[in-house]
Design a protein around this motif. Sequence first.
Motif, PDB file in Angstrom:
ATOM      1  N   LYS A  50      -1.620  -3.334   8.007  1.00 36.15           N
ATOM      2  CA  LYS A  50      -1.075  -2.518   6.922  1.00 36.15           C
ATOM      3  C   LYS A  50       0.386  -2.157   7.167  1.00 36.15           C
ATOM      4  N   LYS A  51       0.771  -2.118   8.431  1.00 33.36           N
ATOM      5  CA  LYS A  51       2.134  -1.713   8.753  1.00 33.36           C
ATOM      6  C   LYS A  51       3.144  -2.721   8.241  1.00 33.36           C
ATOM      7  N   LYS A  52       2.795  -4.014   8.343  1.00 34.81           N
ATOM      8  CA  LYS A  52       3.695  -5.045   7.849  1.00 34.81           C
ATOM      9  C   LYS A  52       3.718  -5.080   6.332  1.00 34.81           C
ATOM     10  N   VAL A  53       2.547  -4.859   5.719  1.00 34.88           N
ATOM     11  CA  VAL A  53       2.479  -4.927   4.261  1.00 34.88           C
ATOM     12  C   VAL A  53       3.193  -3.751   3.617  1.00 34.88           C
ATOM     13  N   SER A  54       3.002  -2.557   4.182  1.00 35.67           N
ATOM     14  CA  SER A  54       3.585  -1.344   3.605  1.00 35.67           C
ATOM     15  C   SER A  54       4.989  -1.065   4.110  1.00 35.67           C
ATOM     16  N   LYS A  55       5.540  -1.966   4.951  1.00 41.53           N
ATOM     17  CA  LYS A  55       6.899  -1.817   5.485  1.00 41.53           C
ATOM     18  C   LYS A  55       7.059  -0.505   6.247  1.00 41.53           C
ATOM     19  N   GLY A  56       6.044  -0.179   7.029  1.00 39.83           N
ATOM     20  CA  GLY A  56       6.116   1.002   7.874  1.00 39.83           C
ATOM     21  C   GLY A  56       5.594   2.271   7.245  1.00 39.83           C
ATOM     22  N   SER A  57       5.247   2.269   5.962  1.00 38.71           N
ATOM     23  CA  SER A  57       4.750   3.469   5.297  1.00 38.71           C
ATOM     24  C   SER A  57       3.297   3.726   5.691  1.00 38.71           C
ATOM     25  N   THR A  58       2.937   5.000   5.828  1.00 36.96           N
ATOM     26  CA  THR A  58       1.577   5.387   6.214  1.00 36.96           C
ATOM     27  C   THR A  58       0.789   5.994   5.065  1.00 36.96           C
ATOM     28  N   ALA A  59       1.318   5.959   3.859  1.00 37.01           N
ATOM     29  CA  ALA A  59       0.616   6.526   2.704  1.00 37.01           C
ATOM     30  C   ALA A  59      -0.581   5.663   2.332  1.00 37.01           C
ATOM     31  N   ALA A  60      -1.645   6.325   1.829  1.00 36.04           N
ATOM     32  CA  ALA A  60      -2.842   5.601   1.400  1.00 36.04           C
ATOM     33  C   ALA A  60      -2.541   4.834   0.121  1.00 36.04           C
ATOM     34  N   THR A  61      -2.636   3.512   0.196  1.00 34.74           N
ATOM     35  CA  THR A  61      -2.271   2.649  -0.919  1.00 34.74           C
ATOM     36  C   THR A  61      -3.354   1.610  -1.128  1.00 34.74           C
ATOM     37  N   THR A  62      -3.591   1.264  -2.387  1.00 33.63           N
ATOM     38  CA  THR A  62      -4.552   0.220  -2.748  1.00 33.63           C
ATOM     39  C   THR A  62      -3.802  -1.084  -2.948  1.00 33.63           C
ATOM     40  N   TYR A  63      -4.312  -2.148  -2.310  1.00 31.38           N
ATOM     41  CA  TYR A  63      -3.642  -3.442  -2.357  1.00 31.38           C
ATOM     42  C   TYR A  63      -4.540  -4.480  -3.029  1.00 31.38           C
ATOM     43  N   TYR A  64      -3.876  -5.446  -3.671  1.00 33.72           N
ATOM     44  CA  TYR A  64      -4.538  -6.600  -4.277  1.00 33.72           C
ATOM     45  C   TYR A  64      -3.837  -7.862  -3.803  1.00 33.72           C
ATOM     46  N   TYR A  65      -4.537  -8.978  -3.920  1.00 35.82           N
ATOM     47  CA  TYR A  65      -3.887 -10.256  -3.654  1.00 35.82           C
ATOM     48  C   TYR A  65      -2.864 -10.546  -4.752  1.00 35.82           C
ATOM     49  N   THR A  66      -1.684 -11.002  -4.348  1.00 34.72           N
ATOM     50  CA  THR A  66      -0.638 -11.318  -5.315  1.00 34.72           C
ATOM     51  C   THR A  66      -1.060 -12.461  -6.235  1.00 34.72           C
TER      52      THR A  66
END
Length: 678
Positions: A50-66
């Motif tokens: 998640k660290k690489k995907v969120s660019k270091g952000s720690t906020a709870a985020t929902t992700y989908y495949y692009t």
Amino acid sequence: MGRIKKKGTSGAAKNYITRTRAVKKLQISLPDFRRLCIFKGIYPREPRNKKKVSKGSTAATTYYYTKDIQYLLHEPLLNKFREHKSVAKKIGRALGRGEVGDAKRLEKTHMPKVKLDHIIKERYPTFIDALRDLDDALSMLFLFANLPSHEHIPAKTIALCQRLTLEFEHYVITSHSLKKSFLSIKGIYYQATIQGQDILWLVPYRFVQRTAGDIDFRIMGTFIEFYTTLLGFINYRLYTSIGLVYPPKFNAKSDGDGGELSALQLEGKGIDNGDSAANGEASKAITSAEAQAEADKIAALAASGEDEEDETTVAQTEGEEENTEAIDTFETTAEDADVLPQPTASNEELASLFAPFTFYLSRETPRAPLEFLLKAFGCRRVGWDGTHGDGAFTTNESDPAITHQIVDRPALPADALPPVPAAAEPTNGDGPQPKAQWPRTTMPGRTYVQPQWVWDCLNQGKLLRPDLYAPGAELPPHLSPWVKPKKGEYDPNRPLEEQELEGEAEAFEEEDLDDAEDAEPRLITNGEMDAIVDRDSDVEAGEGMDVASDSDEEDEEDEEDEDDEFEGFNSDAESEISDGEAERRQHQRELEAEATGTTLESSVPSSKAKSAEIRKKAEKKRKLEDEERERLKMMLPRRKRKLLKRIEYGENKRDTEAENLRRKKRKLEKVKAAANAL
């Protein structure tokens, strides 16, 4: 020098997209985005890093495949959602101006209708794929079919769910696809095998449902919209596969009177059955048509002048085809091979399990599941009380054609029942005959059973003894047909003697005897009471207490303890001697007692001593086995030894649970035996 890559433009950061960015990219609202994802079968994903995907952000985020979001860009439903939004704005503007007529006209003529046919075809390329995904759909539709209508669930949706589920039940009845069923706390589980696929669904009990306020009915309504379309496609394909017309005729009057299954009337395609095709008679007509086609084929072969050898060949071929319906048996190839479970009945036998009987359902029994199960296993004559609804074979409880009556209340004595008003005597002999009403009277020749008898019979594939399920009788355990007891686990269907370990029954009896001795109060004799009184009157200072300086008493106690230990060691040694040596020593003791003129305490050991001896032998045997097992474990590598330790932990936990259940079972049997003795 190579080109420098910018951070966040490749790898995991490019493969995933947040929900906020996805909604902006599709240019729709969040509710429409959720609805579209449910229709298309796209769900949130959890990135590995998640660290690489969120660019270091720690906020709870929902992700989908692009790629999933790019796939949605070409969805035709997006235009429908945008059209719906524009029409909704016009309707709101008309209502704001007070133009109610224009608002109704816009809603009736311009509101776009969303169709999911292309999505069903995309998600399920083959019919088998649709059947594999039918479990959740059926459970959800049966749930909504039993819910009351309110502001979030319109009555139209509930009626659609009820009709689709009844159509599916009719197919299961006609094709005899139902295999197993189980009564649980959540509801009733059913399993049907359709075109080789096992479909399991859950039907809730028909209690008053109270919908909580924390349920998102918008999400559930989206699923219902998709599942109703899916089940409609499946029902059409299933009906046409067996030659039935879809949709079946719907009798609104019968449905209003509570007919349920009887409200739908099946018809065979190309066969003029009329109303007689209802309740599974269409399948009978189809079977007769197939038989007539085979007979015409044989007659054509005979008329063409072929010799008798060809007719014999045809007859042999038919015989081989018929023999394919026989039950296959699985035989073991070696002595130490696993014993495979043998099938108990063929499909034809299961399909006609209840065919020769006529059932009557009492008022206290659940009509809907019993009617479905009985008809699915061959019974065509099911009656019930008129208060249950329309569609019964008979509503007269005294009908002589009834062979089995299902009741669910104990047989009460006549004194506990309210008095029945006396009926007027008929003036002539043509008056009405008295009716046999349960639980006051019973019809001779009729079998009375509890509802569990139906479930246990179909799960085991045979008719069980009805006396075990008589009204008021203690029912056998109702076990799940999908859970098979493994080796070492407790099986309530097997006797305890076959499941108990060596010495376990004796240890249990010994514990019971010890508990009984501890609990039983001992009566004090007059002599003991006098001694207690005299001692109380003559007590002096320091008397009656253990003093540390009394070395003689301590020595005597130590000697007694040593003697006890030594006797216990001798008893263990004697328990290991042979039976012949034990008899010889017993005979020697009897001769010595006769010579000295003393009486031997007992020539036969007590039951407690026998059980203790058996228990000690079993414990010693298990101890030796454990020691041998530990010795072998020390020879294993460390990794395998850790794996074996985890396996043993699970086995010990399973054995402990099985032992506790066996103890409870033995205690229960002991209490029942004592109650029967009284």
